[in-house]
Enzyme design. Structure first.
Site, PDB file in Angstrom:
ATOM      1  CG  HIS A 182      -5.936  -2.276   0.285  1.00  0.00           C
ATOM      2  ND1 HIS A 182      -4.451  -1.815  -0.602  1.00  0.00           N
ATOM      3  CD2 HIS A 182      -4.890  -1.358   1.901  1.00  0.00           C
ATOM      4  CE1 HIS A 182      -4.204  -0.926  -0.565  1.00  0.00           C
ATOM      5  NE2 HIS A 182      -4.044  -0.842   0.353  1.00  0.00           N
ATOM      6  CG  ASP A 227      -6.848  -2.356  -3.691  1.00  0.00           C
ATOM      7  OD1 ASP A 227      -7.437  -1.302  -2.912  1.00  0.00           O
ATOM      8  OD2 ASP A 227      -5.798  -2.712  -3.869  1.00  0.00           O
ATOM      9  CB  SER A 240      -0.630  -0.276   1.064  1.00  0.00           C
ATOM     10  OG  SER A 240      -2.063   0.913   1.167  1.00  0.00           O
TER      11      SER A 240
END
Length: 358
Positions: A319, A289, A195
């Site tokens: 995610h 995501d 991320s």
């Protein structure tokens, strides 16, 4: 010095909550489907039933983006500890100062000749820590045989952009300088992140491009790659309990000082003038995501620039799945597949070296 990582201390209520979540994640898939009714995305993927159940349970929970950053961190650290698998400690778990008080933990399974993974945790540049990513760091160390250095980069809004990127460069310089003392070839360093950490890893590879020592591989896990263009997956999954549009906006506002150019490649690595000459890449995506399309766009751009790139897509996941390994067998298996991909890349590098030597 070696200092074992402490096991999280849970209250009785938290232990019960964890036990219930684990139990629910082990229900037959048919039962989970009836209860959670897994969604299907526009690509035709169906969410894994255990993940759908976890998301359903999370829909009514509090939103950390409604809290001040310090409270948000405390809340998410507790939750991540509850959701993470208990992974056996590595032979060596050493606390490091990477320079200027930048802390990190080095995990080693005792086979440093395999290489080293320099790892940056997720959390939107605002939350997350080495502690909350202990499980994936240990899984990486055990599963690849490589050492793992997990970096505690500074967080916004107390330390906004470009603090995290500066810390990444400091971490890189340190591990290159000290790799040999750990028994690691500095040319066998993998840069990885999830991320926000994926953004940091991608930017770092661009910053050290052309230097004598560069990463042998970049592993970008559900990375943030572009804050300029708004892509379809951001709208499709805007309400995801795993990462919502509201939370993304909160992260960006907290991370970027007013007036920051979002097209700066240190913010949006996709916007670099050229991606040629970067390390080969593994780009790991999830089908549900909001950052899916951004990650795919960066992987495509790398390929177009001639960078060998493998796209690993976990079609039924959300995610941040690395953080759900205790309460979702699907997330645990996906994390194990990711680790195996990195191990395979290290194996390929061994074979290439052997071929050249012969």
């Amino acid at each position: 010095m070696s200092t074992p990582m402490s096991t999280p201390h849970f209250t009785v209520a938290q232990r019960v909550q964890r036990a219930v979540l684990v139990l629910l994640s082990r229900l037959p898939a048919g039962v989970q489907r009836i209860v959670a009714r897994p969604a299907t995305n526009t690509a035709g993927d169906t969410m894994a039933p255990d993940v759908a159940l976890l998301m359903k349970l999370g829909e009514s929970g509090p939103d950390y983006s409604d809290l001040p950053p310090a409270e948000a961190r405390a809340t998410t650290e507790r939750d991540l500890a509850l959701f993470a698998s208990r992974i056996a400690a590595c032979r060596v778990e050493e606390e490091l100062d990477l320079g200027g008080g930048l802390p990190a933990t080095r995990y080693s399974s005792g086979t440093p000749g395999r290489g080293l993974v320099l790892f940056f945790h997720g959390g939107g540049f605002v939350i997350g820590s080495r502690a909350s990513y202990t499980a994936p760091a240990r899984m990486l160390a055990h599963g690849t045989g490589a050492d793992v250095v997990s970096v505690e980069y500074r967080l916004a809004p107390e330390h906004p952009f470009p603090a995290a990127q500066d810390d990444a460069l400091t971490a890189w310089r340190h591990v290159v300088e000290h790799a040999a003392s750990w028994g690691v070839d500095p040319h066998r360093i993998v840069v990885a992140g999830e991320s926000a950490g994926g953004n940091i890893a991608a930017v770092l590879c661009q910053q050290v491009r052309g230097e004598a020592v560069q990463p042998m591989l970049q592993v970008l896990i559900q990375p943030v790659t572009d804050l300029v263009e708004h892509r379809p997956s951001q709208d499709e999954f805007a309400g995801s309990p795993a990462l919502s549009a509201k939370q993304i906006a909160w992260f960006v506002e907290s991370y970027l000082p007013t007036g920051t150019d979002v097209a700066d490649p240190r913010v949006s690595p996709y916007r670099a003038s050229s991606l040629e000459g970067l390390p080969r890449a593994i780009v790991n995506l999830a089908g549900f995501d909001p950052l899916h399309d951004d990650g795919l766009a960066y992987a495509t751009a790398l390929l177009d620039a001639g960078v060998p790139t493998r796209v690993d897509r976990e079609a039924g996941l959300v995610h941040g799945y690395l953080s759900y390994t205790a309460v979702s067998p699907s997330c645990r298996r996906a994390t194990e597949r990711l680790v195996a991909s990195i191990a395979k890349a290290l194996d390929s590098a061994d074979q290439t070296t052997t071929t050249k030597a012969s």
